[in-house]
Write a protein that holds these residues in place. Structure first.
Motif, PDB file in Angstrom:
ATOM      1  N   GLY A   7      32.856  41.179  42.312  1.00 34.97           N
ATOM      2  CA  GLY A   7      33.982  40.230  42.287  1.00 34.97           C
ATOM      3  C   GLY A   7      34.191  39.761  40.868  1.00 34.97           C
ATOM      4  O   GLY A   7      33.603  38.786  40.413  1.00 34.97           O
ATOM      5  N   LEU A   8      35.040  40.519  40.143  1.00 34.79           N
ATOM      6  CA  LEU A   8      35.227  40.255  38.707  1.00 34.79           C
ATOM      7  C   LEU A   8      36.622  39.697  38.456  1.00 34.79           C
ATOM      8  O   LEU A   8      37.372  40.191  37.622  1.00 34.79           O
ATOM      9  N   ASN A  10      39.141  35.959  38.147  1.00 34.89           N
ATOM     10  CA  ASN A  10      39.291  34.903  37.131  1.00 34.89           C
ATOM     11  C   ASN A  10      37.969  34.239  36.770  1.00 34.89           C
ATOM     12  O   ASN A  10      37.737  33.888  35.613  1.00 34.89           O
ATOM     13  N   ASP A  29      34.516  45.576  41.211  1.00 33.42           N
ATOM     14  CA  ASP A  29      35.627  44.837  41.827  1.00 33.42           C
ATOM     15  C   ASP A  29      36.569  45.881  42.414  1.00 33.42           C
ATOM     16  O   ASP A  29      36.740  46.961  41.838  1.00 33.42           O
ATOM     17  N   THR A  30      37.164  45.565  43.556  1.00 35.67           N
ATOM     18  CA  THR A  30      38.077  46.526  44.187  1.00 35.67           C
ATOM     19  C   THR A  30      39.356  46.712  43.366  1.00 35.67           C
ATOM     20  O   THR A  30      40.013  47.749  43.469  1.00 35.67           O
ATOM     21  N   ALA A  32      40.062  44.529  39.910  1.00 35.91           N
ATOM     22  CA  ALA A  32      39.931  44.179  38.486  1.00 35.91           C
ATOM     23  C   ALA A  32      38.975  45.128  37.765  1.00 35.91           C
ATOM     24  O   ALA A  32      37.965  45.545  38.323  1.00 35.91           O
ATOM     25  N   MET A  56      31.153  36.893  43.699  1.00 40.25           N
ATOM     26  CA  MET A  56      32.132  35.854  43.347  1.00 40.25           C
ATOM     27  C   MET A  56      33.458  36.282  43.947  1.00 40.25           C
ATOM     28  O   MET A  56      34.327  36.849  43.284  1.00 40.25           O
ATOM     29  N   LEU A  57      33.595  36.007  45.254  1.00 45.14           N
ATOM     30  CA  LEU A  57      34.652  36.607  46.074  1.00 45.14           C
ATOM     31  C   LEU A  57      35.591  35.538  46.633  1.00 45.14           C
ATOM     32  O   LEU A  57      35.250  34.354  46.652  1.00 45.14           O
ATOM     33  N   PRO A  58      36.749  35.958  47.148  1.00 45.50           N
ATOM     34  CA  PRO A  58      37.754  34.966  47.575  1.00 45.50           C
ATOM     35  C   PRO A  58      37.373  34.118  48.785  1.00 45.50           C
ATOM     36  O   PRO A  58      37.749  32.951  48.838  1.00 45.50           O
ATOM     37  N   VAL A  66      31.142  42.399  52.282  1.00 45.23           N
ATOM     38  CA  VAL A  66      30.365  42.909  51.140  1.00 45.23           C
ATOM     39  C   VAL A  66      28.863  42.821  51.439  1.00 45.23           C
ATOM     40  O   VAL A  66      28.112  43.762  51.162  1.00 45.23           O
ATOM     41  N   SER A  84      30.639  32.276  45.300  1.00 48.35           N
ATOM     42  CA  SER A  84      31.981  32.021  45.837  1.00 48.35           C
ATOM     43  C   SER A  84      32.005  30.682  46.566  1.00 48.35           C
ATOM     44  O   SER A  84      30.965  30.163  46.954  1.00 48.35           O
ATOM     45  N   GLY A 227      44.297  24.518  35.136  1.00 47.23           N
ATOM     46  CA  GLY A 227      43.364  23.558  35.683  1.00 47.23           C
ATOM     47  C   GLY A 227      42.770  24.022  37.038  1.00 47.23           C
ATOM     48  O   GLY A 227      42.247  25.118  37.162  1.00 47.23           O
ATOM     49  N   LEU A 232      43.973  26.056  45.482  1.00 49.70           N
ATOM     50  CA  LEU A 232      42.501  26.091  45.594  1.00 49.70           C
ATOM     51  C   LEU A 232      41.981  24.787  46.197  1.00 49.70           C
ATOM     52  O   LEU A 232      41.023  24.788  46.973  1.00 49.70           O
ATOM     53  N   LYS A 235      42.489  25.227  49.806  1.00 50.15           N
ATOM     54  CA  LYS A 235      41.425  26.078  50.371  1.00 50.15           C
ATOM     55  C   LYS A 235      40.174  25.238  50.669  1.00 50.15           C
ATOM     56  O   LYS A 235      39.598  25.319  51.751  1.00 50.15           O
TER      57      LYS A 235
HETATM   58  P1  NAD Z   1      40.017  35.799  42.069  1.00 51.32           P
HETATM   59  O1  NAD Z   1      40.927  36.101  43.207  1.00 51.32           O
HETATM   60  O2  NAD Z   1      40.538  35.782  40.682  1.00 51.32           O
HETATM   61  O3  NAD Z   1      38.768  36.826  42.099  1.00 51.32           O
HETATM   62  C1  NAD Z   1      38.211  37.380  43.252  1.00 51.32           C
HETATM   63  C2  NAD Z   1      37.972  38.849  42.969  1.00 51.32           C
HETATM   64  O4  NAD Z   1      37.306  39.448  44.090  1.00 51.32           O
HETATM   65  C3  NAD Z   1      39.265  39.638  42.756  1.00 51.32           C
HETATM   66  O5  NAD Z   1      39.247  40.265  41.475  1.00 51.32           O
HETATM   67  C4  NAD Z   1      39.261  40.669  43.883  1.00 51.32           C
HETATM   68  O6  NAD Z   1      39.809  41.926  43.511  1.00 51.32           O
HETATM   69  C5  NAD Z   1      37.785  40.778  44.172  1.00 51.32           C
HETATM   70  N1  NAD Z   1      37.480  41.332  45.495  1.00 51.32           N
HETATM   71  C6  NAD Z   1      38.100  41.060  46.683  1.00 51.32           C
HETATM   72  N2  NAD Z   1      37.512  41.780  47.664  1.00 51.32           N
HETATM   73  C7  NAD Z   1      36.505  42.486  47.092  1.00 51.32           C
HETATM   74  C8  NAD Z   1      35.534  43.386  47.596  1.00 51.32           C
HETATM   75  N3  NAD Z   1      35.486  43.700  48.896  1.00 51.32           N
HETATM   76  N4  NAD Z   1      34.660  43.953  46.731  1.00 51.32           N
HETATM   77  C9  NAD Z   1      34.707  43.629  45.406  1.00 51.32           C
HETATM   78  N5  NAD Z   1      35.602  42.773  44.862  1.00 51.32           N
HETATM   79  C10 NAD Z   1      36.493  42.208  45.708  1.00 51.32           C
HETATM   80  O7  NAD Z   1      39.336  34.393  42.437  1.00 51.32           O
HETATM   81  P2  NAD Z   1      38.534  33.438  41.438  1.00 51.32           P
HETATM   82  O8  NAD Z   1      39.444  32.387  40.918  1.00 51.32           O
HETATM   83  O9  NAD Z   1      37.713  34.268  40.513  1.00 51.32           O
HETATM   84  O10 NAD Z   1      37.593  32.676  42.489  1.00 51.32           O
HETATM   85  C11 NAD Z   1      36.438  33.301  43.026  1.00 51.32           C
HETATM   86  C12 NAD Z   1      35.721  32.286  43.911  1.00 51.32           C
HETATM   87  O11 NAD Z   1      35.387  31.141  43.132  1.00 51.32           O
HETATM   88  C13 NAD Z   1      36.566  31.769  45.079  1.00 51.32           C
HETATM   89  O12 NAD Z   1      35.727  31.636  46.198  1.00 51.32           O
HETATM   90  C14 NAD Z   1      37.087  30.433  44.578  1.00 51.32           C
HETATM   91  O13 NAD Z   1      37.343  29.519  45.625  1.00 51.32           O
HETATM   92  C15 NAD Z   1      35.915  29.957  43.740  1.00 51.32           C
HETATM   93  N6  NAD Z   1      36.261  29.014  42.678  1.00 51.32           N
HETATM   94  C16 NAD Z   1      37.334  29.237  41.876  1.00 51.32           C
HETATM   95  C17 NAD Z   1      37.642  28.324  40.868  1.00 51.32           C
HETATM   96  C18 NAD Z   1      38.824  28.544  39.951  1.00 51.32           C
HETATM   97  O14 NAD Z   1      39.180  27.601  39.213  1.00 51.32           O
HETATM   98  N7  NAD Z   1      39.439  29.728  39.926  1.00 51.32           N
HETATM   99  C19 NAD Z   1      36.847  27.180  40.696  1.00 51.32           C
HETATM  100  C20 NAD Z   1      35.729  26.993  41.502  1.00 51.32           C
HETATM  101  C21 NAD Z   1      35.448  27.933  42.503  1.00 51.32           C
END
Ligand code: NAD
Length: 288
Positions: A7-8, A10, A29-30, A32, A56-58, A66, A84, A227, A232, A235
Motif C-alpha cells: 500500500g504505497l 499518499n 501496490d496494485t 501506485a 497501509m491500505l484504504p 491482503v 491503516s 490537511g 477522511l 471515514k
Molecule cells: P491512498 O488511497 O492514497 O493509499 C492506499 C493505497 O493502497 C493506494 O495506493 C492503493 O492503490 C493501494 N491498494 C489498494 N488495494 C490494494 C491491494 N489489494 N494491494 C496493494 N495495494 C493496494 O490512502 P492514504 O491516504 O495513503 O491512506 C492510507 C491509510 O491511512 C487509510 O486507512 C487512511 O484512512 C489512513 N490515514 C490517512 C491519512 C491521510 O492524511 N491521508 C491520515 C491518517 C491515516
C-alpha cells in the motif's frame, strides 16, 4: 530488518521511503509505483521473506483480502504491522488469523497526515503483543515521533477512532461557535484570544483554527486545501459509529458529527476540502 510494504499511496509511499534509508524495503501496490522504493510484482512477493510486513491500505475489507493472501506465505514469527485506519473488528480478525499462521500482529494506525508521513513525525497508537511492539519500535522511531502501546489487538484502532470522534465533535463545535460569534458582532480574533486561553480551548481552536487569519497557520489560511480531508474525517466517524453500535456505547455527539460530515461531503461542497472547512458550511446557513 527486511521489510515488505504493501500500500504505497499518499501515506505509504513516504513512510516506505523513510524506512528505505536504513532498511531493506520491498514495496507493492496494485496501482501506485512510487520512485525510490524497490517494487515487487505481488503482495506475496513483497511479504514472503520479510521480518516485518507493513500494510497501509484504504479499509478493513482490503486489509482482510491482503492478509489472506500473505499470512500463509510469511516467515514463521514475522510481524504483520498494519498502519491503516480500519474497523476494530477487522483489526482483531486479522490479528487472530496472523496468530493462527504462526505470526504476530500489531495494529498501529497513525495521526499526523501526509506531512507527518513525509517528515517522519507520525504518532502511532498500537495494539498487540508487547514483545512485537518492542520489535517494531525502531521502525516507529523512523516513521514517527511517538508510539503509544494501547493494549491488545484492535486497541490501536480503538484509540484512533475515539480520538478522531473527539476531534470531529470539537471541530464542529468550534466552527459553529465562530459563526455564532460573527452573528453576535464578536470579532474573531477576540473570540480566539479568549477561547484559546479559556475552558473552551481545544486542538481544533488552538492548533488548527478553522477561521482564516486567526491563530497559527492552518488549512484555513490556504483555501481549506487538506490537511486532513473532510472525507477522511467522515471515514473515521463512520468507524467510530460502527464500533459504538457493536459495543452498545451511546455516542450521540459522535453520531451528530458523523451526520454533519456525511451531509457536508456527500450532498454539499465538502468533498476534497479540509475538515475545518465545516466553518464555511455554517457561514452560509441560518437556523432553518
Ligand atoms: P491512498 O488511497 O492514497 O493509499 C492506499 C493505497 O493502497 C493506494 O495506493 C492503493 O492503490 C493501494 N491498494 C489498494 N488495494 C490494494 C491491494 N489489494 N494491494 C496493494 N495495494 C493496494 O490512502 P492514504 O491516504 O495513503 O491512506 C492510507 C491509510 O491511512 C487509510 O486507512 C487512511 O484512512 C489512513 N490515514 C490517512 C491519512 C491521510 O492524511 N491521508 C491520515 C491518517 C491515516
Amino acid at each position: 530488518m527486511k521489510i515488505g510494504f504493501i500500500g504505497l499511496g499518499n501515506m505509504g509511499a513516504p513512510m516506505a521511503a523513510n524506512l528505505a534509508k536504513s532498511h531493506d524495503v520491498t514495496g507493492f501496490d496494485t496501482v501506485a509505483r512510487p520512485e525510490g522504493i524497490a517494487l515487487a510484482e505481488s503482495a506475496v512477493a513483497a511479504a514472503k521473506n520479510a521480518d516485518v510486513v507493513i500494510t497501509m491500505l484504504p479499509n478493513g475489507d482490503i486489509l482482510r483480502v491482503v492478509a489472506n493472501e500473505i499470512h500463509a506465505l510469511m516467515k514463521a514469527g514475522a510481524i504483520h504491522l498494519d498502519c491503516s485506519t480500519v474497523d476494530v473488528e477487522s483489526a482483531r480478525a486479522v490479528a487472530v488469523q496472523a496468530t493462527q499462521a504462526g505470526l504476530q500482529a500489531i495494529d498501529a494506525p497513525v495521526s499526523g497526515g501526509i506531512g507527518g508521513a513525509t517528515n517522519g513525525t507520525l504518532t502511532f497508537m498500537a495494539g498487540g503483543p508487547a514483545e512485537a511492539f518492542a520489535t517494531v519500535q525502531p521502525l516507529f522511531d523512523i516513521m514517527g515521533q511517538k508510539a503509544v502501546h494501547c493494549g491488545d489487538a484492535g486497541n490501536g484502532q480503538a484509540a484512533k477512532i475515539c480520538n478522531n470522534m473527539i476531534l470531529g465533535v470539537t471541530m464542529i463545535a468550534t466552527c459553529e461557535a465562530f459563526v455564532l460569534a460573527d452573528k453576535l458582532g464578536l470579532d474573531r480574533q477576540a473570540m480566539f484570544d479568549v477561547v484559546s486561553t479559556s475552558s473552551g480551548y481545544s486542538w481544533s481552536m488552538n492548533a488548527y483554527c478553522p477561521a482564516p487569519g486567526i491563530g497559527p497557520q492552518s488549512p484555513a489560511d490556504n483555501g481549506y486545501q487538506p490537511g486532513f480531508a473532510a472525507e477522511l474525517m467522515l471515514k473515521d466517524l463512520n468507524l467510530s459509529q460502527m464500533a459504538a453500535k457493536a459495543a452498545d456505547a451511546d455516542t450521540p455527539m459522535g453520531q451528530a458529527a458523523h451526520d454533519l460530515y456525511a451531509q457536508f461531503v456527500e450532498t454539499e461542497d465538502g468533498n476534497g476540502k479540509d475538515f475545518s472547512a465545516m466553518l464555511t458550511r455554517f457561514e452560509k446557513r441560518g437556523r432553518g
